[in-house]
Design a protein around this motif. Structure first.
Motif, PDB file in Angstrom:
ATOM      1  N   HIS A 298      47.717  94.011  10.326  1.00 29.32           N
ATOM      2  CA  HIS A 298      46.981  93.547   9.152  1.00 29.32           C
ATOM      3  C   HIS A 298      46.870  94.649   8.104  1.00 29.32           C
ATOM      4  CE1 HIS A 298      43.827  91.477   6.833  1.00 29.32           C
ATOM      5  NE2 HIS A 298      43.229  92.661   6.775  1.00 29.32           N
ATOM      6  N   VAL A 454      52.216  88.314  14.296  1.00 32.80           N
ATOM      7  CA  VAL A 454      51.589  87.179  13.605  1.00 32.80           C
ATOM      8  C   VAL A 454      52.674  86.142  13.328  1.00 32.80           C
ATOM      9  CG1 VAL A 454      50.345  86.423  11.555  1.00 32.80           C
ATOM     10  CG2 VAL A 454      49.806  88.649  12.590  1.00 32.80           C
ATOM     11  N   ASN A 456      53.825  81.747  12.463  1.00 33.10           N
ATOM     12  CA  ASN A 456      53.458  80.413  12.008  1.00 33.10           C
ATOM     13  C   ASN A 456      54.573  79.450  12.412  1.00 33.10           C
ATOM     14  OD1 ASN A 456      55.518  80.432  10.021  1.00 33.10           O
ATOM     15  ND2 ASN A 456      54.132  81.294   8.493  1.00 33.10           N
ATOM     16  N   SER A 511      45.629  79.784  18.602  1.00 35.44           N
ATOM     17  CA  SER A 511      45.754  81.233  18.693  1.00 35.44           C
ATOM     18  C   SER A 511      44.945  81.689  19.902  1.00 35.44           C
ATOM     19  CB  SER A 511      45.237  81.909  17.420  1.00 35.44           C
ATOM     20  OG  SER A 511      46.128  81.699  16.345  1.00 35.44           O
ATOM     21  N   TYR A 516      49.243  84.700  18.122  1.00 37.35           N
ATOM     22  CA  TYR A 516      48.397  84.425  16.955  1.00 37.35           C
ATOM     23  C   TYR A 516      49.252  83.727  15.908  1.00 37.35           C
ATOM     24  CZ  TYR A 516      45.097  84.886  13.151  1.00 37.35           C
ATOM     25  OH  TYR A 516      44.238  84.606  12.123  1.00 37.35           O
ATOM     26  N   THR A 517      48.852  82.496  15.542  1.00 37.20           N
ATOM     27  CA  THR A 517      49.583  81.729  14.547  1.00 37.20           C
ATOM     28  C   THR A 517      48.677  81.375  13.379  1.00 37.20           C
ATOM     29  OG1 THR A 517      50.710  79.618  14.114  1.00 37.20           O
ATOM     30  CG2 THR A 517      49.182  79.669  15.979  1.00 37.20           C
ATOM     31  N   LEU A 518      49.170  81.585  12.191  1.00 35.30           N
ATOM     32  CA  LEU A 518      48.393  81.307  10.982  1.00 35.30           C
ATOM     33  C   LEU A 518      48.085  79.828  10.836  1.00 35.30           C
ATOM     34  CD1 LEU A 518      50.351  83.645   8.535  1.00 35.30           C
ATOM     35  CD2 LEU A 518      48.100  84.078   9.551  1.00 35.30           C
ATOM     36  N   ASP A 519      48.912  78.952  11.415  1.00 39.40           N
ATOM     37  CA  ASP A 519      48.701  77.513  11.296  1.00 39.40           C
ATOM     38  C   ASP A 519      47.589  77.008  12.212  1.00 39.40           C
ATOM     39  OD1 ASP A 519      50.744  77.284   9.431  1.00 39.40           O
ATOM     40  OD2 ASP A 519      52.273  77.026  10.978  1.00 39.40           O
ATOM     41  N   PRO A 521      44.610  79.143  13.716  1.00 40.40           N
ATOM     42  CA  PRO A 521      44.018  80.468  13.911  1.00 40.40           C
ATOM     43  C   PRO A 521      42.921  80.551  14.969  1.00 40.40           C
ATOM     44  CG  PRO A 521      43.182  79.461  11.899  1.00 40.40           C
ATOM     45  CD  PRO A 521      44.245  78.535  12.419  1.00 40.40           C
TER      46      PRO A 521
END
Length: 548
Positions: A298, A454, A456, A511, A516-519, A521
């Motif tokens: 991040h 990370v 998606n 996640s 960990y997936t942004l879609d 979380p």
């Protein structure tokens, strides 16, 4: 071309494979196969240590709780308890065969003769170590003991091609009867019959562009087990070690900076000297690896920086040189002095938390086939491996598998060689080596870019398309080539495992831990394993239904 036999064929020569060999050798013949030199496995590069409850202030229950927390709700509690309970005895066994763990100076604290350190996710000091080169100490002791044992045959520079399977017997059960091997030096194929076969080939971190693992970590055991009809699980949980030394000119293999550095007070800093981990987790720099790796990722993306920094200068030069002699020397070799400057670090692919589905005896879906160590999915690690539980798992499950093999071995007949396939393909490079090298790099870059820390859904689907093309080309080359190219064999295995990783990741619409997936979380209400079943597995004939 030749056909040979042994009681137990062990594919892989890390801590799991060699420990299994030593446990078995007093009672049967054992052959250990490794595709490089005996020393060239991930075990040798483990720095931090082995977690086990060796201090009176600690407890098995605390070790269990810490592991369950780190695993983000996905650990198998039975596997965790089994492993933690057998930890102290495993350390005692290693000491007996000659591993010189670092001892306490002066009077032992709380009854432990060993110096214990603490790493991320642990609530107590419970990591026994040999300075900062524990893996080398363990590897050397196991290697020397195996070389000295008259009933252990060590086959270096031999690659396993595929497992030999048969169907028959009770309820049409499927069994493993041996393996096809490539002798790389003699350039010949061998058929090996074995009454039991164990996969201990380690993980698949070489599927990523940057990794702390040696070149042999190409997921061979996972790929072979899948082709033979064994289930795999939780392969989306690829652990990225948060602190690998960053050197702009380095290749794909990066040098790991042990988690013990943070355990002894090392702090992660931004380029301006700001400590940042407390903003991500109350445990700050001692948070589990998945949290630390995501925090670093991040900050690097937020600030557009190539790395962060790990600083332990405040502990003093003498402390650093005493506790981390190997890391200190390695850094000096590239012009960095950790006693005077913070070290530039980045995450890199490090450990495969999923693998071939097994029970607590190491049994797979194929009778007489075992999987142990990083190759296996025992349920211990869940969605994130806690630091220093990996070597512990190797040792505990090597003993468990050995006990089961020895119990069953007297009841397993040695069939004649006539029912085994004869080797057919010569070994040499194919004429398409440039294609193999190109696809190798393209595969690893796609996994790094799209299936990293990370994710998606769009990135995962893009990876799936890329991997499918590469795997299709590798399988076509494999099927149509009159020869066997070792590089093509590794690419075939790596592409298979990459496909399985992506499939597992696409099935997890949440996640959790290392995924960990942004879609999606947030974690789902229920923690479930992502299990893939090969088309040739006739369920429910799996590990728990072996004919005993």
């Amino acid at each position: 071309m030749s056909i040979r036999s042994t009681d137990v064929l062990i594919i892989g020569s890390g801590a799991a494979g060699l420990a299994l060999a030593l446990r078995l050798a007093p009672w049967c013949t054992v052959t250990v196969v490794c595709k490089a030199d005996l020393d060239e496995g991930s075990t040798r590069y483990a720095q931090g240590g082995i977690s086990a409850v060796l201090d009176a202030a600690d407890s098995i229950e605390a070790h269990i709780d810490d592991t369950l927390i780190a695993g983000a709700g996905l650990c198998d509690p039975e596997a965790v308890r089994f492993t933690a309970t057998h930890g102290p005895a495993a350390i005692g066994w290693l000491s007996e065969i000659g591993v010189a763990f670092t001892r306490q100076s002066g009077e032992p604290a709380a009854g432990s003769p060993y110096h214990l350190t603490r790493e991320g996710g642990h609530s107590h000091r419970r990591v026994v170590h040999a300075a900062d080169a524990t893996g080398k100490a363990v590897s050397d002791a196991l290697r020397d003991a195996c070389r000295a044992h008259p009933r252990i045959e060590l086959l270096e520079r031999h690659m396993a091609v595929d497992l030999i399977t048969r169907t028959g017997g009770q309820r049409g059960a499927r069994s493993c009867r041996g393996a096809q091997l490539l002798d790389l030096d003699a350039a010949v194929m061998q058929t090996w019959h074995a009454r039991s076969v164990a996969l201990a080939t380690g993980g698949a971190s070489r599927v990523y562009l940057y990794t702390s693992n040696p070149e042999v970590a190409t997921g061979d055991g996972i790929a072979m087990a899948w082709r033979a009809g064994c289930r795999v699980a939780n392969l989306e949980f690829m652990q990225f070690h948060p602190t690998c030394l960053y050197l702009p000119a380095q290749g794909s293999r990066v040098f790991l900076i042990s988690e013990a550095v943070r355990g002894e007070g090392g702090r992660l800093l931004l380029p301006d000297g700001t400590a940042f981990m407390a903003g991500f987790d109350a445990r700050a720099d001692l948070a589990p690896r998945d949290i630390v790796a995501r925090a670093i990722d991040h900050e690097m993306k937020r600030l557009g920086i190539p790395c962060v920094y790990l600083d332990i200068r405040h502990r003093g030069a003498e402390f650093i040189r005493t506790h981390f002699p190997t890391i200190h020397a390695q850094c000096l070799a590239v012009g960095l002095d950790m006693t005077e400057q913070p070290l530039p670090v980045v995450p890199a692919a490090h450990y495969t938390c999923g693998g071939v589905v097994t029970d607590l005896r190491g049994r797979t879906d194929l009778q007489n086939l075992y999987a142990i160590g990083e190759t296996a999915h025992t349920g211990l690690h869940g969605a994130n491996r806690m630091a220093s539980n990996s070597l512990l798992e190797c040792l505990v499950f090597a003993e468990s598998a050995a006990n089961d093999i020895l119990d069953r071995l007297p009841h397993l007949p040695r069939p004649g060689d006539s029912d085994l396939p004869s080797p057919s393909h010569p070994i040499r490079e194919t004429g398409e080596s440039i294609t193999i090298r190109h696809n190798w790099m393209e595969l690893r870059r796609a996994m790094w870019d799209y299936v990293g820390i990370v994710r998606n859904t769009e990135r995962l689907q893009r990876a799936q398309r890329h991997v499918a093309v590469i795997r299709g080309e590798a399988e076509a080359q494999w099927a149509n080539s009159p020869t066997i190219d070792p590089d093509l064999l590794e690419l075939r295995n790596l592409a298979t495992v990459a496909e399985l990783i992506v499939r597992c990741a696409l099935t997890r619409t949440e996640s959790r831990g290392l995924h960990y997936t942004l879609d999606h979380p947030h974690p789902a209400p229920e923690a479930l394993d992502s299990v893939l079943v090969p088309p040739n597995l006739p369920l429910p004939l799996h590990a728990m239904h072996w004919a005993d």
